[in-house]
Structures are given as structure tokens and as C-alpha cells.
Design a protein around this motif. Sequence first.
Motif, PDB file in Angstrom:
ATOM      1  N   HIS A  97     -18.905   1.947   4.290  1.00 19.64           N
ATOM      2  CA  HIS A  97     -18.428   1.463   2.990  1.00 19.64           C
ATOM      3  C   HIS A  97     -18.553  -0.278   3.232  1.00 19.64           C
ATOM      4  O   HIS A  97     -17.383  -0.764   2.684  1.00 19.64           O
ATOM      5  CB  HIS A  97     -16.969   1.788   2.974  1.00 19.64           C
ATOM      6  N   GLY A  98     -19.545  -0.769   3.751  1.00 15.75           N
ATOM      7  CA  GLY A  98     -19.740  -2.171   3.696  1.00 15.75           C
ATOM      8  C   GLY A  98     -19.443  -2.930   4.486  1.00 15.75           C
ATOM      9  O   GLY A  98     -19.629  -4.339   4.592  1.00 15.75           O
ATOM     10  N   VAL A  99     -19.035  -2.415   5.742  1.00 19.84           N
ATOM     11  CA  VAL A  99     -18.675  -3.393   6.978  1.00 19.84           C
ATOM     12  C   VAL A  99     -19.986  -3.723   7.493  1.00 19.84           C
ATOM     13  O   VAL A  99     -20.824  -2.754   8.164  1.00 19.84           O
ATOM     14  CB  VAL A  99     -17.642  -2.888   7.723  1.00 19.84           C
TER      15      VAL A  99
ATOM     16  N   PRO B 103     -12.404  -0.713  -0.404  1.00 18.70           N
ATOM     17  CA  PRO B 103     -12.763   0.494  -1.269  1.00 18.70           C
ATOM     18  C   PRO B 103     -11.404   0.752  -2.196  1.00 18.70           C
ATOM     19  O   PRO B 103     -10.424   0.727  -1.840  1.00 18.70           O
ATOM     20  CB  PRO B 103     -13.111   1.490  -0.221  1.00 18.70           C
ATOM     21  N   ASP B 104     -12.037   1.760  -3.085  1.00 22.23           N
ATOM     22  CA  ASP B 104     -11.038   2.108  -4.149  1.00 22.23           C
ATOM     23  C   ASP B 104     -10.221   3.497  -3.437  1.00 22.23           C
ATOM     24  O   ASP B 104     -10.663   3.940  -2.284  1.00 22.23           O
ATOM     25  CB  ASP B 104     -11.490   2.717  -5.561  1.00 22.23           C
ATOM     26  N   ASP B 105      -9.259   4.155  -4.020  1.00 26.49           N
ATOM     27  CA  ASP B 105      -8.381   4.965  -3.562  1.00 26.49           C
ATOM     28  C   ASP B 105      -9.093   6.221  -2.966  1.00 26.49           C
ATOM     29  O   ASP B 105      -8.910   7.110  -1.813  1.00 26.49           O
ATOM     30  CB  ASP B 105      -7.235   5.620  -4.513  1.00 26.49           C
ATOM     31  N   ARG B 106     -10.092   6.669  -3.853  1.00 30.20           N
ATOM     32  CA  ARG B 106     -10.766   7.710  -3.720  1.00 30.20           C
ATOM     33  C   ARG B 106     -11.687   7.599  -2.607  1.00 30.20           C
ATOM     34  O   ARG B 106     -11.862   8.692  -1.625  1.00 30.20           O
ATOM     35  CB  ARG B 106     -11.805   8.095  -4.896  1.00 30.20           C
TER      36      ARG B 106
ATOM     37  N   HIS C 235      -5.914  -2.451   5.058  1.00 33.69           N
ATOM     38  CA  HIS C 235      -5.420  -3.757   6.085  1.00 33.69           C
ATOM     39  C   HIS C 235      -6.682  -4.147   6.750  1.00 33.69           C
ATOM     40  O   HIS C 235      -6.960  -5.440   6.757  1.00 33.69           O
ATOM     41  CB  HIS C 235      -4.239  -3.199   6.873  1.00 33.69           C
ATOM     42  N   ALA C 236      -7.426  -3.406   7.433  1.00 34.77           N
ATOM     43  CA  ALA C 236      -8.600  -3.965   7.965  1.00 34.77           C
ATOM     44  C   ALA C 236      -9.690  -4.900   7.021  1.00 34.77           C
ATOM     45  O   ALA C 236     -10.076  -5.925   7.464  1.00 34.77           O
ATOM     46  CB  ALA C 236      -9.329  -2.903   8.792  1.00 34.77           C
ATOM     47  N   PHE C 237      -9.922  -4.083   5.790  1.00 28.54           N
ATOM     48  CA  PHE C 237     -10.683  -4.724   4.912  1.00 28.54           C
ATOM     49  C   PHE C 237     -10.180  -6.088   4.586  1.00 28.54           C
ATOM     50  O   PHE C 237     -10.936  -7.098   4.515  1.00 28.54           O
ATOM     51  CB  PHE C 237     -10.958  -3.784   3.777  1.00 28.54           C
ATOM     52  N   ARG C 238      -8.933  -5.973   3.986  1.00 30.99           N
ATOM     53  CA  ARG C 238      -8.352  -7.402   3.785  1.00 30.99           C
ATOM     54  C   ARG C 238      -8.245  -8.337   4.672  1.00 30.99           C
ATOM     55  O   ARG C 238      -8.489  -9.575   4.589  1.00 30.99           O
ATOM     56  CB  ARG C 238      -6.924  -7.180   3.323  1.00 30.99           C
ATOM     57  N   THR C 239      -7.902  -7.953   5.933  1.00 30.81           N
ATOM     58  CA  THR C 239      -8.105  -9.076   6.794  1.00 30.81           C
ATOM     59  C   THR C 239      -9.344  -9.656   7.228  1.00 30.81           C
ATOM     60  O   THR C 239      -9.553 -10.812   7.726  1.00 30.81           O
ATOM     61  CB  THR C 239      -7.602  -8.387   8.395  1.00 30.81           C
TER      62      THR C 239
ATOM     63  N   LEU D  58     -11.142   5.538  -0.114  1.00 25.58           N
ATOM     64  CA  LEU D  58     -10.413   5.501   1.149  1.00 25.58           C
ATOM     65  C   LEU D  58      -9.797   6.848   1.514  1.00 25.58           C
ATOM     66  O   LEU D  58     -10.151   6.792   2.801  1.00 25.58           O
ATOM     67  CB  LEU D  58      -9.034   4.557   0.672  1.00 25.58           C
ATOM     68  N   ARG D  59      -9.868   7.619   0.814  1.00 26.20           N
ATOM     69  CA  ARG D  59      -9.629   9.183   1.376  1.00 26.20           C
ATOM     70  C   ARG D  59     -10.621   9.645   2.034  1.00 26.20           C
ATOM     71  O   ARG D  59     -10.496  10.362   2.868  1.00 26.20           O
ATOM     72  CB  ARG D  59      -9.108  10.080   0.057  1.00 26.20           C
ATOM     73  N   SER D  60     -11.797   9.198   1.842  1.00 26.25           N
ATOM     74  CA  SER D  60     -13.009   9.634   2.564  1.00 26.25           C
ATOM     75  C   SER D  60     -13.095   9.263   3.968  1.00 26.25           C
ATOM     76  O   SER D  60     -13.655   9.897   4.979  1.00 26.25           O
ATOM     77  CB  SER D  60     -14.104   9.486   1.971  1.00 26.25           C
ATOM     78  N   PHE D  61     -12.176   8.444   4.329  1.00 19.66           N
ATOM     79  CA  PHE D  61     -12.051   7.832   5.512  1.00 19.66           C
ATOM     80  C   PHE D  61     -11.291   8.991   6.487  1.00 19.66           C
ATOM     81  O   PHE D  61     -11.285   8.857   7.805  1.00 19.66           O
ATOM     82  CB  PHE D  61     -11.336   6.658   5.810  1.00 19.66           C
ATOM     83  N   VAL D  62     -10.443   9.567   5.716  1.00 19.69           N
ATOM     84  CA  VAL D  62      -9.706  10.837   6.594  1.00 19.69           C
ATOM     85  C   VAL D  62     -10.545  11.935   6.973  1.00 19.69           C
ATOM     86  O   VAL D  62     -11.010  12.455   6.318  1.00 19.69           O
ATOM     87  CB  VAL D  62      -8.491  11.287   5.891  1.00 19.69           C
ATOM     88  N   GLY D  63     -10.811  12.048   8.393  1.00 20.72           N
ATOM     89  CA  GLY D  63     -11.592  13.286   8.943  1.00 20.72           C
ATOM     90  C   GLY D  63     -12.746  12.580   9.889  1.00 20.72           C
ATOM     91  O   GLY D  63     -12.886  12.776  10.995  1.00 20.72           O
ATOM     92  N   PRO D  64     -13.697  11.824   9.183  1.00 20.82           N
ATOM     93  CA  PRO D  64     -14.948  11.556  10.065  1.00 20.82           C
ATOM     94  C   PRO D  64     -14.657  10.438  11.109  1.00 20.82           C
ATOM     95  O   PRO D  64     -13.380   9.704  10.847  1.00 20.82           O
ATOM     96  CB  PRO D  64     -15.902  10.964   8.945  1.00 20.82           C
ATOM     97  N   PRO D  65     -15.136  10.031  12.241  1.00 16.84           N
ATOM     98  CA  PRO D  65     -15.064   9.052  12.834  1.00 16.84           C
ATOM     99  C   PRO D  65     -14.920   7.624  12.291  1.00 16.84           C
ATOM    100  O   PRO D  65     -15.874   7.467  11.394  1.00 16.84           O
ATOM    101  CB  PRO D  65     -16.178   8.951  13.992  1.00 16.84           C
ATOM    102  N   ILE D  66     -14.034   6.977  12.559  1.00 16.38           N
ATOM    103  CA  ILE D  66     -13.965   5.609  11.833  1.00 16.38           C
ATOM    104  C   ILE D  66     -15.051   4.356  12.193  1.00 16.38           C
ATOM    105  O   ILE D  66     -15.533   3.677  11.312  1.00 16.38           O
ATOM    106  CB  ILE D  66     -12.842   4.693  12.369  1.00 16.38           C
TER     107      ILE D  66
END
Length: 224
Positions: free
Chosen positions: A55-57, A35-38, A25-29, A40-48
Motif C-alpha cells: 500500500h505504498g510504503v 489508504p481508504d477505509d476499504r 497513524h503510521a501512515f500519517r506519522t 485499511l481493512r485489508s491489513f487485518v489478517g496478513p503480516p503487516i
Amino acid sequence: MTLVLLDLDGTLMDSAPGITTSVAHAFRTLGLPAPDDRALRSFVGPPITTSFPAHGVPPERLAEAIRVYREDFAATGMWDATVFAGVPAQLARLREAGCALVVATSKPEVFAVPIVERFGLAPLVDGVFGAPLDEQGTKADVIARALATLDRRAGDGPLLDGPVLMVGDREHDVVGAREHGIDCLGVRWGYAADGELEAAGAVAVVDDVADLAARALSLLGLGA
């Protein structure tokens, strides 16, 4: 006291659905390709705060991305999660064996505490420690605060006078624990890439939730 430090996302809970939806949602906004599904899953755990730039922001839009993510996560994403089947029974077994259990997560504490309460884990743990809202610092910093707080609670005698073990599903759990001379037991059901936990130096990796307590107790020298 024997202490077990527990990661939250990917260890106790399957938090990926809510986190990845809010990240997308944040990327789209921001009008950026998600990012692709794989990825996106890498976001789970490390600090946002580190995952978005990786991942390109762009730096000048990082604060905006974090704000949009947190607004969506606080509204809906944080509740789109489930406790992994069998986890409560494993935590109960560890407590029955005399272990103190503390959640130590890179998730901001303002989110971690209500999540632990909402999903029924609060009665099974002795505390919840997370990152500050700005997510500055590392997993080692979260662990340091947990250890220091537990020591202060000890009063006149040492509380942390027994073995300590970290349980987590990502490399930063292993690295953060090692900074304090603590072994980390990796869990296979989380979000690590193949070989990630072993490469990071996890003392062991458990494949099935049903074996978590037995493996942890064995590593703590308390038998199976």
C-alpha cells in the motif's frame, strides 16, 4: 485427537478498529497518504510486513512504518477489539464434542497471547501460536509450529492422530492449511473480499457464528 486450528483476527475477534487505527497513524506519522477505509481493512489478517509495501510504503521506510505501527498498537490498538458475539459458546461446544482448539494466527505471538487472555478466550483454547515479532514466514509456518509442538506434547503416543481442520476468514488461512494437507472452513463474518475464500479453495464457508461448531463438526466427521 480431533484438532481445530483457529485464526484470531476476523474469525474469533473483530480486531479491525485497533489495527486500522494504528495503521493509519503510521501512515500519517511518516507523512504518507493513508489508504481508504476499504484498503485499511485489508491489513487485518496478513503480516503487516507485506501489507505496508503493498500500500505504498517505500522499502527504505518500511522498518520505520512497522516501528510506529507497533508502538501505537501495543499502547492502544491491540485492546480496541471485541470477541464476535456467540464465539465463546461455539468454542465451548467444540470442546464438549472432544476437539482440541488451538489459535494459529499471523499476528505476532507477543501480541496474540495477551489478547487471547485479556478477552477471556484463554480458558477455551489449548494453545496460542503466532508469528515471530519480525513476522517473517507464512501462515503455513505458524501452523507447522503448532502441529510440531502438539506432537511433542504427546509424549510416548501420537497426539495428532485424528482429523484436523483450519477455521479462518482470509485466503492465507486456506493456503497455509492446504500446505499441510488440511482443509479450511471459511467464515463469512471476517475481512475477506467477496469470493476470496471460495477462490482460495475453502472446503466450505459458514455465514453465521451460530452455525460454526455444527459445520466444523460435520466436516470433521463428528456429526452436527
